[in-house]
Write a protein that holds these residues in place. Structure first.
Motif, PDB file in Angstrom:
ATOM      1  N   ARG A  37       0.808  -1.234   0.000  1.00 43.36           N
ATOM      2  CA  ARG A  37       0.000   0.000   0.000  1.00 43.36           C
ATOM      3  C   ARG A  37       0.832   1.270   0.000  1.00 43.36           C
ATOM      4  O   ARG A  37       0.304   2.357  -0.149  1.00 43.36           O
ATOM      5  CB  ARG A  37      -0.928   0.003   1.221  1.00 43.36           C
ATOM      6  CG  ARG A  37      -2.087  -0.979   1.112  1.00 43.36           C
ATOM      7  CD  ARG A  37      -2.753  -1.179   2.443  1.00 43.36           C
ATOM      8  NE  ARG A  37      -1.849  -1.832   3.386  1.00 43.36           N
ATOM      9  CZ  ARG A  37      -1.891  -1.687   4.714  1.00 43.36           C
ATOM     10  NH1 ARG A  37      -2.796  -0.897   5.248  1.00 43.36           N
ATOM     11  NH2 ARG A  37      -1.027  -2.323   5.477  1.00 43.36           N
ATOM     12  N   PHE A 131      12.225 -19.288   7.916  1.00 41.14           N
ATOM     13  CA  PHE A 131      11.154 -18.690   8.723  1.00 41.14           C
ATOM     14  C   PHE A 131       9.748 -19.099   8.282  1.00 41.14           C
ATOM     15  O   PHE A 131       8.781 -18.626   8.873  1.00 41.14           O
ATOM     16  CB  PHE A 131      11.207 -17.145   8.704  1.00 41.14           C
ATOM     17  CG  PHE A 131      12.494 -16.555   9.173  1.00 41.14           C
ATOM     18  CD1 PHE A 131      12.885 -16.677  10.507  1.00 41.14           C
ATOM     19  CD2 PHE A 131      13.331 -15.870   8.303  1.00 41.14           C
ATOM     20  CE1 PHE A 131      14.086 -16.124  10.951  1.00 41.14           C
ATOM     21  CE2 PHE A 131      14.520 -15.319   8.733  1.00 41.14           C
ATOM     22  CZ  PHE A 131      14.891 -15.442  10.056  1.00 41.14           C
ATOM     23  N   VAL A 245      -2.659 -16.647   8.549  1.00 42.32           N
ATOM     24  CA  VAL A 245      -2.438 -15.204   8.607  1.00 42.32           C
ATOM     25  C   VAL A 245      -3.440 -14.525   9.541  1.00 42.32           C
ATOM     26  O   VAL A 245      -3.742 -13.361   9.385  1.00 42.32           O
ATOM     27  CB  VAL A 245      -2.500 -14.554   7.199  1.00 42.32           C
ATOM     28  CG1 VAL A 245      -1.335 -15.011   6.368  1.00 42.32           C
ATOM     29  CG2 VAL A 245      -3.804 -14.850   6.499  1.00 42.32           C
TER      30      VAL A 245
HETATM   31  N1  LIG Z   1       1.679 -15.685   9.794  1.00 41.01           N
HETATM   32  C1  LIG Z   1       2.609 -16.571  10.099  1.00 41.01           C
HETATM   33  O1  LIG Z   1       2.769 -16.949  11.288  1.00 41.01           O
HETATM   34  C2  LIG Z   1       3.500 -17.123   9.025  1.00 41.01           C
HETATM   35  C3  LIG Z   1       4.521 -17.987   9.429  1.00 41.01           C
HETATM   36  C4  LIG Z   1       5.426 -18.448   8.493  1.00 41.01           C
HETATM   37  C5  LIG Z   1       5.305 -18.082   7.162  1.00 41.01           C
HETATM   38  N2  LIG Z   1       4.273 -17.276   6.774  1.00 41.01           N
HETATM   39  C6  LIG Z   1       4.205 -16.942   5.338  1.00 41.01           C
HETATM   40  O2  LIG Z   1       4.921 -15.717   5.172  1.00 41.01           O
HETATM   41  C7  LIG Z   1       4.252 -14.880   4.232  1.00 41.01           C
HETATM   42  C8  LIG Z   1       3.793 -13.606   4.941  1.00 41.01           C
HETATM   43  O3  LIG Z   1       2.906 -13.995   5.960  1.00 41.01           O
HETATM   44  P1  LIG Z   1       2.303 -12.928   6.980  1.00 41.01           P
HETATM   45  O4  LIG Z   1       1.511 -13.709   7.967  1.00 41.01           O
HETATM   46  O5  LIG Z   1       3.377 -12.006   7.447  1.00 41.01           O
HETATM   47  O6  LIG Z   1       1.306 -12.152   6.016  1.00 41.01           O
HETATM   48  P2  LIG Z   1       0.513 -10.798   6.331  1.00 41.01           P
HETATM   49  O7  LIG Z   1       0.474 -10.535   7.780  1.00 41.01           O
HETATM   50  O8  LIG Z   1      -0.754 -10.875   5.561  1.00 41.01           O
HETATM   51  O9  LIG Z   1       1.452  -9.689   5.673  1.00 41.01           O
HETATM   52  C9  LIG Z   1       1.702  -9.677   4.300  1.00 41.01           C
HETATM   53  C10 LIG Z   1       2.536  -8.459   3.999  1.00 41.01           C
HETATM   54  O10 LIG Z   1       2.871  -8.505   2.604  1.00 41.01           O
HETATM   55  C11 LIG Z   1       2.551  -7.238   2.047  1.00 41.01           C
HETATM   56  N3  LIG Z   1       2.311  -7.413   0.634  1.00 41.01           N
HETATM   57  C12 LIG Z   1       1.280  -8.036   0.017  1.00 41.01           C
HETATM   58  N4  LIG Z   1       1.458  -8.016  -1.316  1.00 41.01           N
HETATM   59  C13 LIG Z   1       2.613  -7.341  -1.536  1.00 41.01           C
HETATM   60  C14 LIG Z   1       3.326  -6.964  -2.681  1.00 41.01           C
HETATM   61  N5  LIG Z   1       2.888  -7.322  -3.900  1.00 41.01           N
HETATM   62  N6  LIG Z   1       4.482  -6.270  -2.552  1.00 41.01           N
HETATM   63  C15 LIG Z   1       4.928  -5.918  -1.326  1.00 41.01           C
HETATM   64  N7  LIG Z   1       4.303  -6.250  -0.188  1.00 41.01           N
HETATM   65  C16 LIG Z   1       3.159  -6.956  -0.301  1.00 41.01           C
HETATM   66  C17 LIG Z   1       1.355  -6.767   2.810  1.00 41.01           C
HETATM   67  O11 LIG Z   1       1.211  -5.395   2.628  1.00 41.01           O
HETATM   68  P3  LIG Z   1      -0.247  -4.718   2.586  1.00 41.01           P
HETATM   69  O12 LIG Z   1      -0.831  -4.949   3.954  1.00 41.01           O
HETATM   70  O13 LIG Z   1       0.039  -3.292   2.280  1.00 41.01           O
HETATM   71  O14 LIG Z   1      -1.012  -5.438   1.492  1.00 41.01           O
HETATM   72  C18 LIG Z   1       1.781  -7.145   4.225  1.00 41.01           C
HETATM   73  O15 LIG Z   1       2.664  -6.189   4.739  1.00 41.01           O
HETATM   74  C19 LIG Z   1       3.085 -15.707   3.687  1.00 41.01           C
HETATM   75  O16 LIG Z   1       3.477 -16.339   2.501  1.00 41.01           O
HETATM   76  C20 LIG Z   1       2.817 -16.716   4.800  1.00 41.01           C
HETATM   77  O17 LIG Z   1       2.241 -17.898   4.296  1.00 41.01           O
HETATM   78  C21 LIG Z   1       3.384 -16.776   7.685  1.00 41.01           C
END
Ligand SMILES: NC(=O)c1ccc[n+]([C@@H]2O[C@H](COP(=O)([O-])OP(=O)(O)OC[C@H]3O[C@@H](n4cnc5c(N)ncnc54)[C@H](OP(=O)(O)O)[C@@H]3O)[C@@H](O)[C@H]2O)c1
Length: 248
Positions: A37, A131, A245
């Motif tokens: 964003r 991670f 998430v």
């Molecule tokens: N949640 C967990 O505990 C966990 C653990 C291990 C791995 N993961 C994996 O790690 C990844 C991130 O997970 P998360 O839980 O941190 O997700 P999240 O909380 O939904 O955060 C996603 C982040 O990515 C940003 N984003 C989305 N599209 C983007 C783009 N095209 N360019 C740049 N930034 C972008 C979002 O920004 P906006 O908000 O501005 O859209 C937000 O800051 C996922 O693939 C997930 O499966 C998650």
């Protein structure tokens, strides 16, 4: 800091990106955060992190980082800037969740993986998986100084030895030991629904997302990586109440 890595660029500043930014600042790094964003939406986050944090576009974060973390919904991987990441080590935290990302038939049939697709999108970068197999809240609280009792280990996978050494050094500095699971193609050993995914840090509970953080050392991680079964790893289904998430 003896490492030549001074600044961590973050593409994605959500649950995992946000926690990594905090851990990195605490360990003495500068961080440049980005999201989809725009940097103005990260003002509060950056203020909370302090003077070693700033926000930028994804391209600028990629350019600024000596080491760059990609932590976004996997489906957006093709939006990751390519040119500014050339020659750099890129940490890939992403998991493929068809319910969130849509179905990728080539992943479902095992002919590729989320990591391989990102690595293919970034042909001049060195992608290291890390991670992706620890819940963000567990990641936030399980870090310990080197040698401290109860220090946890995280698996990594990647094809470039120097890149893995950089990532290992980063993990050590933010409070984790490392288990090298091998080349990027071996990352199936800690994908969703494998024994090494989330479960060790929830004290062995299959519903690890509902469990308190629990330290898991290198021996346990190595054992769980060996227990992984390829078929289950590729076609793994998670329980209906698992939300990777969720925001609480
Ligand atoms: N949640 C967990 O505990 C966990 C653990 C291990 C791995 N993961 C994996 O790690 C990844 C991130 O997970 P998360 O839980 O941190 O997700 P999240 O909380 O939904 O955060 C996603 C982040 O990515 C940003 N984003 C989305 N599209 C983007 C783009 N095209 N360019 C740049 N930034 C972008 C979002 O920004 P906006 O908000 O501005 O859209 C937000 O800051 C996922 O693939 C997930 O499966 C998650």
């Amino acid at each position: 800091m003896s490492s030549d890595i001074k600044t961590i660029g973050l593409i994605g500043a959500g649950h995992i990106g946000g926690v990594l930014a905090e851990l990195a600042v605490t360990a003495g790094y500068n961080v440049v955060l980005s999201n989809s964003r725009g940097p103005e939406t990260l003002t509060e986050t950056v203020e909370a992190l302090g003077p070693h944090a700033s926000a930028a576009s994804a391209a600028s974060a990629a350019e600024s980082g000596d080491l760059v973390v990609v932590s976004i919904p996997f489906v957006a991987y093709e939006s990751v800037p390519v040119e500014p990441l050339a020659g750099k080590t890129v940490i890939d935290t992403n998991n493929y969740y068809p319910a969130r990302d849509g179905v990728f038939p080539a992943i479902e049939d095992g002919s590729t993986s989320a990591s391989k697709l990102l690595a293919g999108h970034l042909p001049a970068s060195h992608v290291v998986k890390a991670f992706n197999g620890i819940l963000f809240s567990h990641l936030a609280s399980l870090g310990r100084p080197a040698g401290a009792p109860g220090r946890s280990a995280l698996p990594i996978a990647g094809d470039d030895a120097e890149a893995k050494a950089q990532v290992t050094d980063f993990l050590h500095r933010i409070g984790y030991d490392v288990v090298d699971a091998g080349p990027l193609a071996e990352d199936w050993r800690f994908r969703p629904a494998t024994p090494a995914y989330g479960i060790p840090f929830g004290g062995g509970r299959p519903d690890f997302w509902a469990a308190d953080p629990h330290p898991a050392g290198a021996d346990e991680i190595r054992r769980r990586l060996q227990e992984a079964e390829p078929v289950r790893a590729l076609g793994g289904e998670l329980p209906d109440d698992y939300d990777p998430v969720r925001r609480d």
